[in-house]
Each structure stands twice: as C-alpha cells, then as structure tokens.
Design a protein around this motif. Structure first.
Motif, PDB file in Angstrom:
ATOM      1  N   LYS A 131       4.092   6.724   0.946  1.00 36.31           N
ATOM      2  CA  LYS A 131       4.707   6.476  -0.354  1.00 36.31           C
ATOM      3  C   LYS A 131       3.799   7.030  -1.445  1.00 36.31           C
ATOM      4  O   LYS A 131       2.577   6.911  -1.364  1.00 36.31           O
ATOM      5  CB  LYS A 131       4.902   4.973  -0.574  1.00 36.31           C
ATOM      6  CG  LYS A 131       5.942   4.338   0.307  1.00 36.31           C
ATOM      7  CD  LYS A 131       6.037   2.848   0.049  1.00 36.31           C
ATOM      8  CE  LYS A 131       6.383   2.552  -1.397  1.00 36.31           C
ATOM      9  NZ  LYS A 131       6.518   1.108  -1.644  1.00 36.31           N
ATOM     10  N   PRO A 132       4.382   7.655  -2.464  1.00 34.21           N
ATOM     11  CA  PRO A 132       3.538   8.213  -3.523  1.00 34.21           C
ATOM     12  C   PRO A 132       2.900   7.139  -4.419  1.00 34.21           C
ATOM     13  O   PRO A 132       1.850   7.374  -5.009  1.00 34.21           O
ATOM     14  CB  PRO A 132       4.505   9.085  -4.324  1.00 34.21           C
ATOM     15  CG  PRO A 132       5.846   8.457  -4.089  1.00 34.21           C
ATOM     16  CD  PRO A 132       5.807   7.939  -2.687  1.00 34.21           C
ATOM     17  N   ILE A 133       3.530   5.997  -4.492  1.00 33.39           N
ATOM     18  CA  ILE A 133       3.042   4.949  -5.395  1.00 33.39           C
ATOM     19  C   ILE A 133       3.028   3.616  -4.671  1.00 33.39           C
ATOM     20  O   ILE A 133       4.006   3.239  -4.012  1.00 33.39           O
ATOM     21  CB  ILE A 133       3.926   4.837  -6.659  1.00 33.39           C
ATOM     22  CG1 ILE A 133       3.937   6.172  -7.418  1.00 33.39           C
ATOM     23  CG2 ILE A 133       3.423   3.722  -7.558  1.00 33.39           C
ATOM     24  CD1 ILE A 133       4.874   6.188  -8.592  1.00 33.39           C
TER      25      ILE A 133
ATOM     26  N   THR B 122       0.846  -1.194   0.000  1.00 34.72           N
ATOM     27  CA  THR B 122       0.000   0.000   0.000  1.00 34.72           C
ATOM     28  C   THR B 122       0.881   1.244   0.000  1.00 34.72           C
ATOM     29  O   THR B 122       2.103   1.143   0.083  1.00 34.72           O
ATOM     30  CB  THR B 122      -0.916   0.016   1.227  1.00 34.72           C
ATOM     31  OG1 THR B 122      -0.100   0.072   2.407  1.00 34.72           O
ATOM     32  CG2 THR B 122      -1.797  -1.222   1.270  1.00 34.72           C
ATOM     33  N   LYS B 123       0.267   2.411  -0.022  1.00 35.87           N
ATOM     34  CA  LYS B 123       1.032   3.656  -0.105  1.00 35.87           C
ATOM     35  C   LYS B 123       1.808   3.973   1.170  1.00 35.87           C
ATOM     36  O   LYS B 123       2.697   4.807   1.163  1.00 35.87           O
ATOM     37  CB  LYS B 123       0.089   4.813  -0.430  1.00 35.87           C
ATOM     38  CG  LYS B 123      -0.562   4.699  -1.797  1.00 35.87           C
ATOM     39  CD  LYS B 123      -1.454   5.877  -2.070  1.00 35.87           C
ATOM     40  CE  LYS B 123      -2.107   5.767  -3.436  1.00 35.87           C
ATOM     41  NZ  LYS B 123      -3.005   6.924  -3.712  1.00 35.87           N
TER      42      LYS B 123
END
Length: 271
Positions: free
Chosen positions: A61-63, A51-52
């Motif tokens: 996290k952006p992605i 997950t992000k």
C-alpha cells in the motif's frame, strides 16, 4: 473510543496553558520592557493502525494509517520586538533603542539582563549607585557597579553616546565621568531563561553575552534618557488569541462529550 477521550483531554490541557499565557501577556501590558510570549504546540506520538503492506491481498500500500494521540506544549517563546518609546521624565529613566540589554548584578552575585530601564540613583555607604527599583546594581561597560560621588546632584547627570555619563563642571559644561552604562547582546535572545522581575539569565541556547563596548561588529544600541520602553504586547491580537483558545477548548471538550455519548450507546446495545 477511549483514545479520543485522552486526545480531547490533551487538547483541553494545552489550551488551558495557552489561555494562561495570554492572561500573562495581558497582565503585563503596562510592564516596562516586557516582551510578548507566544505558545508553541507539537503533536504527541502516533499510533500505527495499518502498515503499508496490510491489505486484504497482502499487497503493498502506498499509504499507511496512523492516528495521532493529541497535543502538548513544546515551548513558550519571547518575541523581542522593539516596544514603543514612552516619554517618562526622570534622570534615571532610560529606553534602549536596539537589541541591547542592561546588565544587572543579582543578589546571588550572578549577572542578569533586562530591558527595563526604570532605574534610580540610590544613596549608599559607597556613594550614589545606579540601581533598579529593587535595589539591584546596574553594571557599567566594564562589568562594575556604577557609583558616583556623594556630593553630585543626580538631576544634573546626563547620558551621551555609548551610554557615557556626564556631569557639568563649574562652567556648566558637561564633562565625562569616564563610566558608561553597559549594554549586552545575544545571538539568540529567545534562548534566555526568565528569572522573574523582568530579568533574564544567560543559557547555552542564548549564547554568551556580548558586550557592545568590546564587540566592534555589533550594531550598537542607543540609550535615550527621559524615556522608557513600553511593553510590545498588542491587546487586540491577544484578545483574538483568547477567543481562538476558548473555541479550541470548547471543541476539545465537545470531543470528550461525544466520545462519552458513543460509549454510553455502545453499553446499551445489550439491553
């Protein structure tokens, strides 16, 4: 590892169906009024691996990380592009230049639609009826069977503007028979369901059939006597599609083979 096995399998199944569709197109390259069918694909569900917010330091996290689980067929779309007009002498051969469809009365009493203008005048108990080669009656613009008098010579019947039938009088001057071959259009012809024998059935996706003789805003189709509309299948394109499908099938089979080899090596680590 097992995930890649199933993903490769879905790719092989999808490409097999794609090849089946290409073969169907090629087999109908000489079918009157046949329309090319194109395979549409879509990806299957994705599985979330990260997950992000799953960094080592629990930071945003952006992605994220998601892995796809394969492919499947989503639709087979008919491309209603005008086919080439082929000169085919015959009083009951008609090509449609435009978006119209002939109306056909099926054996179940329902109305079906087709672009196949290879028709015949059949002699029956009620008179001379315009039918398909399978004996299904062709409908007039009024939605009725087209029946001519028994004493008429069908080779003298001609079609004029709006699909109106004409027959010469004693002075050999064509006179209207006050009956026209019906033509119908659809807002979304790709939504028609295929009933076999080049026939289509109306669905909610296609919209209701619109009678060209009643809908003034429609661009009228033209009936051309002595011609037939050929299939719009492009053999060269289908051969290229076949090569692409074959290579995609081979790549997916290679995925399965590679996954099997990796599993085999993992099982041998203990030895």
């Amino acid at each position: 590892m097992v995930r890649s096995l199933w993903t490769g399998a879905t790719g092989m199944i999808a490409q097999q169906l794609n090849l089946d569709n290409i073969a169907h197109n090629l087999s109908n390259v000489n079918t009157t009024g046949y329309k090319t069918e194109v395979m549409e694909f879509k990806s299957l569900l994705y599985q979330t691996i990260q997950t992000k917010s799953t960094t080592a330091n629990v930071e945003q996290k952006p992605i994220g990380a998601e892995v796809g689980l394969g492919v499947r067929n989503s639709a087979i779309t008919s491309i209603f592009k005008q086919g080439s007009l082929l000169e085919t002498p015959g009083v009951a051969n008609f090509a449609i230049d435009g978006n119209g469809f002939f109306g056909i009365q099926g054996t179940d009493g329902n109305t079906y639609y087709t672009r196949n203008g290879n028709l015949v005048f059949a002699i029956g108990s009620e008179g001379i009826t315009l039918t398909t080669t399978d004996g299904l009656p062709v409908l007039s613009s009024e939605g009725e069977n087209i029946v001519l008098d028994d004493d008429m010579i069908v080779s003298k019947v001609t079609v004029g503007e709006g699909g109106v039938l004409y027959y010469p009088d004693d002075n050999n001057i064509p006179q209207s028979l006050d009956v026209a071959i019906g033509l119908w259009q659809f807002n979304n012809p790709a939504g028609l369901t295929k009933a076999g024998d080049s026939l289509y059935a109306e669905t909610e996706a296609s919209g209701e059939a619109m009678n060209e003789s009643e809908e003034e805003e429609l661009t009228k189709s033209e009936l051309i006597q002595g011609y037939l509309e050929g299939s719009n299948v492009q053999v060269a394109d289908e051969m290229v599609n076949m090569i692409v499908a074959q290579r995609a099938y081979e790549m997916n089979s290679k995925v399965i083979t590679t996954s099997d080899e990796m599993l085999q090596q993992a099982n041998q680590l203990k030895r």
